[in-house]
Design a protein around this motif. Structure first.
Motif, mmCIF file in Angstrom:
data_model
loop_
_atom_site.group_PDB
_atom_site.id
_atom_site.type_symbol
_atom_site.label_atom_id
_atom_site.label_comp_id
_atom_site.label_asym_id
_atom_site.label_seq_id
_atom_site.Cartn_x
_atom_site.Cartn_y
_atom_site.Cartn_z
ATOM 1 N N LEU A 172 -1.925 1.389 -8.635
ATOM 2 C CA LEU A 172 -1.473 0.207 -7.910
ATOM 3 C C LEU A 172 -0.321 0.514 -6.965
ATOM 4 C CD1 LEU A 172 -1.482 -2.458 -10.796
ATOM 5 C CD2 LEU A 172 -3.218 -2.118 -9.017
ATOM 6 N N GLY A 173 0.184 1.745 -7.017
ATOM 7 C CA GLY A 173 1.330 2.109 -6.200
ATOM 8 C C GLY A 173 2.660 1.842 -6.876
ATOM 9 N N LEU A 174 2.654 1.540 -8.171
ATOM 10 C CA LEU A 174 3.886 1.280 -8.914
ATOM 11 C C LEU A 174 4.467 2.593 -9.402
ATOM 12 C CD1 LEU A 174 2.699 -1.812 -10.980
ATOM 13 C CD2 LEU A 174 3.666 -1.750 -8.675
ATOM 14 N N ARG A 253 1.913 3.995 0.814
ATOM 15 C CA ARG A 253 2.425 2.632 0.915
ATOM 16 C C ARG A 253 3.704 2.473 0.101
ATOM 17 N NH1 ARG A 253 -1.018 -2.102 -1.768
ATOM 18 N NH2 ARG A 253 -0.477 -0.792 -3.538
ATOM 19 N N THR A 254 3.746 3.079 -1.078
ATOM 20 C CA THR A 254 4.948 3.011 -1.908
ATOM 21 C C THR A 254 6.141 3.636 -1.202
ATOM 22 O OG1 THR A 254 3.600 3.105 -3.913
ATOM 23 C CG2 THR A 254 5.937 3.627 -4.143
ATOM 24 N N LEU A 255 5.918 4.792 -0.564
ATOM 25 C CA LEU A 255 6.998 5.434 0.190
ATOM 26 C C LEU A 255 7.439 4.551 1.351
ATOM 27 C CD1 LEU A 255 5.640 9.101 0.225
ATOM 28 C CD2 LEU A 255 7.462 8.163 -1.206
ATOM 29 N N GLY A 256 6.502 3.805 1.932
ATOM 30 C CA GLY A 256 6.861 2.846 2.977
ATOM 31 C C GLY A 256 7.687 1.706 2.428
ATOM 32 N N TRP A 257 7.374 1.250 1.212
ATOM 33 C CA TRP A 257 8.174 0.193 0.578
ATOM 34 C C TRP A 257 9.629 0.618 0.446
ATOM 35 C CZ3 TRP A 257 4.277 -0.841 -3.990
ATOM 36 C CH2 TRP A 257 3.249 -1.670 -3.524
ATOM 37 N N LEU A 258 9.860 1.877 0.099
ATOM 38 C CA LEU A 258 11.227 2.353 -0.092
ATOM 39 C C LEU A 258 12.041 2.240 1.199
ATOM 40 C CD1 LEU A 258 10.694 5.574 -2.267
ATOM 41 C CD2 LEU A 258 11.179 3.241 -3.031
#
Length: 309
Positions: A172-174, A253-258
């Motif tokens: 899930l990208g968590l 996407r997770t790295l983009g969230w950061l």
């Protein structure tokens, strides 16, 4: 849930400091910043808060500041990327907030809070708490002047002098794991240290997707020593421009969230452990907002629902 103290005074906040009558924060503070938790977010976060040692008879003393206010202060620093000494006056003194951050960082409390929220999000998404597959990747960021030479390096591939964030997420990208190293530490070197820990902490994970930077001996070593399959997802030679790759897009996407948190746009921390803590605080903000969203009604997903309503 925490027990209610008989000597607790009436307060609109139900954190331990207010319930046990020790709160020294500003009771008149008005929540005005986008990074402040809503009441629904606070209810989610409070339910997942780590139990303090003193409450279980393991030493220490009750909190002197409201947990909600202190978390909002750390979220403000994470979201806006300010210096600790530039803390707005409606929060507690900056050195008290910094001491709270250092204590949570040293004792692993922010990771504990994050992991509990991650489990709640997985359950809300119809998944089991423990993942069975993961994705690994890294992100290089420039290091500020406050980053010492001993913990920074030059990433020749990205042409960046600073640090590298190695992350492992679920499907899930968590976030499952994070390791901050000097920029010259390669993906394969970091994987050698992270994958054994992943196998220990998440024994049900049997498959890890990765990009071409992890190809080679790491794949065979992981299979032989850890009984863990590392599957390389490569770009085709005829691909041009931006292309969404299977599985790998999740961790990207997770790295983009950061990067939505200004404190993480560049590495300002003297200690890599502080950088890792800010990553977890950033994800706590994301997970709490996700859990605080109203539940989607299944019928509203069907075409024509609005007309029928």
């Amino acid at each position: 849930m925490y027990p209610v103290a008989s000597n607790s005074r009436v307060s609109s906040c139900d954190c331990l400091a207010h319930r046990f009558g020790n709160a020294a924060d500003r009771p008149e503070r008005v929540r005005r910043y986008p990074s402040d938790m809503t009441d629904v977010q606070w209810a989610v976060v409070r339910e997942a808060m780590p139990v303090p040692a003193w409450l279980e008879g393991r030493g220490g003393q009750p909190e002197g500041y409201c947990h909600r206010v202190m978390l909002d202060a750390v979220f403000y620093v994470t979201d806006n990327g300010i210096k600790w000494r530039s803390m707005p006056v409606d929060f507690p003194a900056w050195d008290r907030v910094y001491a709270f951050f250092r204590r949570w960082c040293a004792n692993g409390l922010v990771k504990e809070l994050h992991d509990r929220l991650r489990g709640k999000v997985r359950v809300a998404e119809g998944r089991k708490v423990e993942p069975t597959a993961a994705i690994i990747d890294s992100q290089s960021v420039k290091g500020a002047a406050s980053v010492p030479a001993v913990s920074r390096g030059y990433d020749g591939g990205k042409k960046i002098n600073g640090r590298r964030r190695h992350v492992i997420t679920d499907s899930l990208g968590l976030l499952l794991m994070v390791l901050v190293t000097a920029g010259n530490i390669t993906d394969r070197q970091a994987a050698r240290g992270m994958l054994p820990l992943l196998r220990t902490r998440f024994p049900k994970v049997g498959l890890v997707w990765a990009d071409g930077g992890y190809a080679g001996r790491v794949v065979t070593w992981t299979k032989e020593k850890l009984q863990l399959t590392v599957q390389i997802v490569k770009r085709s030679d005829d691909m041009t421009g931006f292309v969404v790759l299977p599985r790998r897009w999740v961790v990207e996407r997770t790295l983009g969230w950061l990067m939505h948190s200004r404190r993480l746009v560049r590495d300002f921390e003297t200690l890599p452990a502080s950088s890792e803590a800010f990553i977890y605080f950033s994800q706590v903000m994301l997970l709490s907002r996700r859990l605080a969203r109203p539940a989607r009604h299944p019928d509203r997903e069907r075409p024509g629902w609005a007309a029928a309503a």
